[in-house]
Write a protein that holds these residues in place. Structure first.
Motif, mmCIF file in Angstrom:
data_model
loop_
_atom_site.group_PDB
_atom_site.id
_atom_site.type_symbol
_atom_site.label_atom_id
_atom_site.label_comp_id
_atom_site.label_asym_id
_atom_site.label_seq_id
_atom_site.Cartn_x
_atom_site.Cartn_y
_atom_site.Cartn_z
ATOM 1 N N CYS A 2 0.857 -1.195 0.000
ATOM 2 C CA CYS A 2 0.000 0.000 0.000
ATOM 3 C C CYS A 2 0.889 1.240 0.000
ATOM 4 O O CYS A 2 1.744 1.391 0.879
ATOM 5 C CB CYS A 2 -0.918 0.011 1.226
ATOM 6 N N SER A 3 0.679 2.117 -0.958
ATOM 7 C CA SER A 3 1.546 3.287 -1.102
ATOM 8 C C SER A 3 1.076 4.477 -0.276
ATOM 9 O O SER A 3 1.664 5.547 -0.361
ATOM 10 C CB SER A 3 1.615 3.698 -2.582
ATOM 11 N N ASN A 4 0.027 4.299 0.523
ATOM 12 C CA ASN A 4 -0.534 5.421 1.276
ATOM 13 C C ASN A 4 -0.063 5.445 2.727
ATOM 14 O O ASN A 4 -0.700 6.054 3.571
ATOM 15 C CB ASN A 4 -2.071 5.361 1.250
ATOM 16 N N GLN A 5 1.038 4.785 3.023
ATOM 17 C CA GLN A 5 1.465 4.684 4.419
ATOM 18 C C GLN A 5 2.979 4.548 4.522
ATOM 19 O O GLN A 5 3.653 4.107 3.590
ATOM 20 C CB GLN A 5 0.802 3.481 5.082
ATOM 21 N N PHE A 6 3.478 4.959 5.682
ATOM 22 C CA PHE A 6 4.889 4.773 6.007
ATOM 23 C C PHE A 6 4.990 3.653 7.028
ATOM 24 O O PHE A 6 4.296 3.662 8.045
ATOM 25 C CB PHE A 6 5.490 6.061 6.594
ATOM 26 N N SER A 7 5.838 2.669 6.753
ATOM 27 C CA SER A 7 6.015 1.543 7.666
ATOM 28 C C SER A 7 7.159 1.841 8.615
ATOM 29 O O SER A 7 8.290 2.060 8.169
ATOM 30 C CB SER A 7 6.311 0.252 6.885
ATOM 31 N N CYS A 8 6.845 1.859 9.895
ATOM 32 C CA CYS A 8 7.887 2.081 10.895
ATOM 33 C C CYS A 8 8.868 0.903 10.872
ATOM 34 O O CYS A 8 8.531 -0.193 10.432
ATOM 35 C CB CYS A 8 7.273 2.221 12.283
ATOM 36 N N ASN A 9 10.063 1.140 11.348
ATOM 37 C CA ASN A 9 11.085 0.098 11.320
ATOM 38 C C ASN A 9 10.863 -0.980 12.355
ATOM 39 O O ASN A 9 11.540 -1.996 12.343
ATOM 40 C CB ASN A 9 12.478 0.715 11.532
ATOM 41 N N GLU A 10 9.944 -0.741 13.271
ATOM 42 C CA GLU A 10 9.676 -1.706 14.334
ATOM 43 C C GLU A 10 8.971 -2.920 13.738
ATOM 44 O O GLU A 10 7.770 -2.912 13.485
ATOM 45 C CB GLU A 10 8.810 -1.079 15.419
ATOM 46 N N SER A 11 9.727 -3.976 13.457
ATOM 47 C CA SER A 11 9.174 -5.136 12.756
ATOM 48 C C SER A 11 8.188 -5.920 13.605
ATOM 49 O O SER A 11 7.278 -6.555 13.083
ATOM 50 C CB SER A 11 10.318 -6.061 12.308
ATOM 51 N N GLU A 12 8.346 -5.892 14.931
ATOM 52 C CA GLU A 12 7.490 -6.705 15.793
ATOM 53 C C GLU A 12 6.049 -6.207 15.783
ATOM 54 O O GLU A 12 5.109 -6.997 15.737
ATOM 55 C CB GLU A 12 8.039 -6.689 17.220
ATOM 56 N N THR A 13 5.861 -4.891 15.825
ATOM 57 C CA THR A 13 4.506 -4.351 15.885
ATOM 58 C C THR A 13 3.929 -4.095 14.509
ATOM 59 O O THR A 13 2.715 -4.053 14.350
ATOM 60 C CB THR A 13 4.501 -3.035 16.679
ATOM 61 N N GLY A 14 4.771 -3.906 13.495
ATOM 62 C CA GLY A 14 4.284 -3.618 12.148
ATOM 63 C C GLY A 14 3.585 -2.283 12.037
ATOM 64 O O GLY A 14 2.691 -2.111 11.217
ATOM 65 N N GLU A 15 3.966 -1.317 12.855
ATOM 66 C CA GLU A 15 3.290 -0.019 12.889
ATOM 67 C C GLU A 15 3.270 0.649 11.519
ATOM 68 O O GLU A 15 4.248 0.624 10.786
ATOM 69 C CB GLU A 15 3.990 0.917 13.875
ATOM 70 N N ARG A 16 2.143 1.277 11.191
ATOM 71 C CA ARG A 16 1.989 2.087 9.985
ATOM 72 C C ARG A 16 1.427 3.450 10.365
ATOM 73 O O ARG A 16 0.600 3.548 11.272
ATOM 74 C CB ARG A 16 1.015 1.441 8.998
ATOM 75 N N ILE A 17 1.876 4.480 9.670
ATOM 76 C CA ILE A 17 1.328 5.819 9.889
ATOM 77 C C ILE A 17 1.043 6.445 8.534
ATOM 78 O O ILE A 17 1.667 6.086 7.525
ATOM 79 C CB ILE A 17 2.292 6.719 10.700
ATOM 80 N N PRO A 18 0.091 7.380 8.450
ATOM 81 C CA PRO A 18 -0.165 8.058 7.170
ATOM 82 C C PRO A 18 0.993 8.989 6.826
ATOM 83 O O PRO A 18 1.749 9.427 7.703
ATOM 84 C CB PRO A 18 -1.451 8.844 7.442
ATOM 85 N N TRP A 19 1.133 9.307 5.544
ATOM 86 C CA TRP A 19 2.270 10.101 5.085
ATOM 87 C C TRP A 19 2.263 11.513 5.664
ATOM 88 O O TRP A 19 3.317 12.135 5.793
ATOM 89 C CB TRP A 19 2.291 10.164 3.560
ATOM 90 N N ASN A 20 1.105 12.054 6.025
ATOM 91 C CA ASN A 20 1.102 13.400 6.603
ATOM 92 C C ASN A 20 1.695 13.429 8.001
ATOM 93 O O ASN A 20 1.942 14.500 8.555
ATOM 94 C CB ASN A 20 -0.316 13.979 6.617
ATOM 95 N N ARG A 21 1.936 12.247 8.582
ATOM 96 C CA ARG A 21 2.587 12.159 9.891
ATOM 97 C C ARG A 21 4.091 11.934 9.765
ATOM 98 O O ARG A 21 4.798 11.909 10.769
ATOM 99 C CB ARG A 21 1.976 11.013 10.693
ATOM 100 N N TYR A 22 4.560 11.720 8.540
ATOM 101 C CA TYR A 22 5.978 11.455 8.315
ATOM 102 C C TYR A 22 6.743 12.776 8.249
ATOM 103 O O TYR A 22 6.365 13.699 7.527
ATOM 104 C CB TYR A 22 6.151 10.670 7.013
ATOM 105 N N CYS A 23 7.810 12.868 9.012
ATOM 106 C CA CYS A 23 8.655 14.072 9.043
ATOM 107 C C CYS A 23 7.850 15.328 9.392
ATOM 108 O O CYS A 23 8.033 16.383 8.773
ATOM 109 C CB CYS A 23 9.351 14.279 7.693
#
Length: 405
Positions: free
Chosen positions: A316-337
């Motif tokens: 899915c290109s609408n999200q940023f995947s956090c590096n935390e592999s255990e939780t698989g956290e995703r956030i929307p791009w407007n929350r990135y940087c």
């Protein structure tokens, strides 16, 4: 339960410490196996005496031979004996017998139901415990995502995106009108016998799909309406044995699908209606997870692990995947940087694309600390080397003395 990859097991053979799905072990690692009761009972099918998932308690289905799982008085008394961390009167959290309060596992939803949920299931954009998601959204300042396309009927026929809703599609200030798109099945290239085509109404221009979620994202991506032409379409055509648990037998109708390329295959459609008004058949519009479970498309690419294996959020290109592999956290791009840490590992603010990346990496304090640690490490290594050399020389001297003696 159809657990995918050809593995179908009875529910009473799940979470029993015996693997029935050797390829995926899905019967032992499913979400319901993460929250097991401490009370054992003999399960009705298979005669296995083992603990049962908390989800089976008080669900209206008799799973234990003696009906213990549906005995409300028993469970009320049993749960009163739970060891609780903090003030027992508010039932804020409960621990298992092997844990202490430094490792809390469960959260009690309310005093009345004593329903509990494991902590890692809280605040993951999937409702699990009363108003928990609303509280988490406020606490974390999360965005409210629109995941369903507007439709003029309850059957989601004639779905519409963006400004293409009645009363807005012909407004004078719009540069691009709306267009009708034929949607035959969950895969545009497949024709399914017995299912009518229906229309989707989308803006007659491409959109930034980074800010679309759920059904709108899937519709735009699969109809080439995204600015990024590499956006992957998540639509799937269901096979005849898909979504066993989601489509009841009386509503499952088998029919033939003819793909644009390849051979015809057997698929399934859903019967809706009643004897009074008549029946007709629709495509279920369900997404099949890798585990075999099925979810609606408004839960696809919505930042939440609705499948349980993250297959609904892959590609899915609408999200940023956090590096935390255990939780698989995703956030929307407007929350990135955006200057606020949303990922638990802070990876959303430490990327090279972030304006404060160089401030963090090249800041004078961090550079000074790096030099100090580097110099200290060098000194300690030199001391260790000198000590080693001295010890070797000592050992050689002792050998010479012993030889002379």
């Amino acid at each position: 339960h159809n657990l995918g990859y050809g593995c179908i097991v009875h529910k009473h053979k799940m979470c029993d410490n015996h693997t029935d799905c050797p390829l995926t072990r899905r019967d032992e690692i499913d979400d319901i196996c993460n929250d097991m009761e401490t009370v054992n009972c003999t399960r009705r099918v298979g005669g296995i005496k083992w603990s049962i998932p908390s989800k089976w308690v008080g669900d209206g289905v008799k799973d234990c031979e003696d009906g213990k799982d549906e005995d409300k008085a028993f469970w009320r008394k049993h749960r009163e004996s739970y060891t609780v961390c903090g003030n027992k009167s508010d039932w804020t959290s409960v621990r298992s017998e092997s844990d202490d309060c430094s490792n809390e596992k469960f959260y009690f939803c309310s005093n009345s139901t004593r329903e509990k949920v494991i902590y890692k299931k809280l605040c993951v954009r999937i409702p699990s415990c009363g108003s928990e998601e609303r509280v988490c959204r406020v606490a974390r300042n999360q965005d409210i995502l629109q995941t369903k396309a507007y439709s003029i009927s309850s059957l989601q026929q004639m779905p519409r995106l963006s400004y293409c809703i009645p009363g807005m599609e012909n407004m004078a200030f719009l540069d691009h009108a709306c267009k009708d798109i034929n949607v035959t099945t969950t895969s545009k290239s497949d024709l399914i016998f017995g299912v009518k085509q229906y229309m989707a109404i989308l803006p007659n221009k491409t959109m930034d799909c980074k800010f679309l979620f759920g059904n709108p994202y899937v519709m735009a991506a699969c109809n080439n309406q995204c600015d990024d032409k590499n956006t992957i379409c998540k639509l799937k055509t269901l096979s005849h044995d898909s979504c066993i648990n989601e489509i009841v037998d009386t509503d499952r109708i088998y029919t033939v699908a003819t793909p644009k390329r390849g051979d015809t295959f057997l698929t399934v459609v859903q019967k809706i209606g009643s004897p009074e008004v008549g029946y007709h058949f629709i495509n279920p519009n369900l997404f099949e997870c890798e585990s075999g479970a099925c979810i609606s498309y408004d839960k696809v690419c919505n930042l939440a692990n609705d499948c349980g294996d993250w297959s609904d959020e892959q590609d899915c290109s609408n999200q940023f995947s956090c590096n935390e592999s255990e939780t698989g956290e995703r956030i929307p791009w407007n929350r990135y940087c955006d200057g606020v840490f949303d990922c638990s590992d802070h990876s959303d603010e430490c990327g090279k694309d972030c304006s404060n990346y160089h401030e963090i990496i090249e800041g004078s304090f961090l550079v000074g600390c790096s030099w100090c640690f580097g110099i200290l490490a060098t000194i300690l290594n030199l001391i260790a080397i000198i000590a080693t050399i001295f010890q070797i020389l000592q050992e050689k001297s002792m050998v010479k003395i012993s030889n002379l003696a």
